[in-house]
Design a protein around this motif. Structure first.
Motif, PDB file in Angstrom:
ATOM      1  N   VAL A  39       5.618  -4.537  -5.922  1.00 21.20           N
ATOM      2  CA  VAL A  39       5.510  -4.367  -4.463  1.00 21.20           C
ATOM      3  C   VAL A  39       4.133  -4.834  -3.991  1.00 21.20           C
ATOM      4  N   ALA A  40       3.094  -4.426  -4.715  1.00 19.73           N
ATOM      5  CA  ALA A  40       1.727  -4.830  -4.346  1.00 19.73           C
ATOM      6  C   ALA A  40       1.566  -6.343  -4.409  1.00 19.73           C
ATOM      7  N   ILE A  43      -1.746  -2.215   1.383  1.00 21.94           N
ATOM      8  CA  ILE A  43      -0.911  -2.104   0.186  1.00 21.94           C
ATOM      9  C   ILE A  43      -0.916  -0.668  -0.327  1.00 21.94           C
ATOM     10  N   ALA A  44      -2.088  -0.048  -0.337  1.00 29.34           N
ATOM     11  CA  ALA A  44      -2.185   1.344  -0.784  1.00 29.34           C
ATOM     12  C   ALA A  44      -1.386   2.263   0.132  1.00 29.34           C
ATOM     13  N   ASP A  45      -1.423   2.007   1.427  1.00 26.08           N
ATOM     14  CA  ASP A  45      -0.675   2.826   2.390  1.00 26.08           C
ATOM     15  C   ASP A  45       0.837   2.646   2.239  1.00 26.08           C
ATOM     16  N   ALA A  46       1.264   1.521   1.714  1.00 25.03           N
ATOM     17  CA  ALA A  46       2.696   1.217   1.605  1.00 25.03           C
ATOM     18  C   ALA A  46       3.343   1.830   0.364  1.00 25.03           C
ATOM     19  N   ARG A  47       2.556   2.413  -0.540  1.00 29.18           N
ATOM     20  CA  ARG A  47       3.110   2.963  -1.786  1.00 29.18           C
ATOM     21  C   ARG A  47       4.203   3.997  -1.522  1.00 29.18           C
ATOM     22  N   ALA A  48       3.924   4.954  -0.650  1.00 27.12           N
ATOM     23  CA  ALA A  48       4.905   6.018  -0.385  1.00 27.12           C
ATOM     24  C   ALA A  48       6.186   5.444   0.216  1.00 27.12           C
ATOM     25  N   GLU A  49       6.033   4.499   1.140  1.00 32.35           N
ATOM     26  CA  GLU A  49       7.216   3.873   1.748  1.00 32.35           C
ATOM     27  C   GLU A  49       8.011   3.068   0.721  1.00 32.35           C
ATOM     28  N   ALA A  50       7.304   2.404  -0.195  1.00 34.79           N
ATOM     29  CA  ALA A  50       7.990   1.624  -1.228  1.00 34.79           C
ATOM     30  C   ALA A  50       8.788   2.537  -2.156  1.00 34.79           C
TER      31      ALA A  50
END
Length: 86
Positions: free
Chosen positions: A48-49, A62-69
């Motif tokens: 994902v990153a 990218i760090a903020d998107a971890r939970a959504e991913a």
């Protein structure tokens, strides 16, 4: 195109068409099965990153998107490269 031959019967059950049945019978006859195992969570998040970076996202984004991913993978029931791309 294989899915176009699926039909509903009177009870509402879904039945595959001949093309799908032939493919299944060949795989059962010759023992050909391909299994795709899910990625580990860290591997999935790495993919994902990678894609987010390729699309120009910053490291904090990218760090903020971890939970959504992770939520997306949970909704899809899979942690695969295709799910990471989506």
């Amino acid at each position: 195109s294989d899915n176009a031959t699926y039909k509903h019967d009177e009870d509402g059950d879904l039945h595959p068409g001949e093309t799908v049945e032939e493919k299944i019978s060949l795989s059962e006859r010759f023992g050909l099965w391909l299994s795709f195992y899910p990625f580990k969570q860290d591997d999935y998040l790495g993919i994902v990153a990678h894609w987010l970076a390729a699309f120009g996202c910053s490291v904090p984004q990218i760090a903020d998107a971890r939970a959504e991913a992770l939520q997306w993978a949970l909704q899809r029931g899979s942690r695969s490269g295709r799910v990471a791309w989506q």
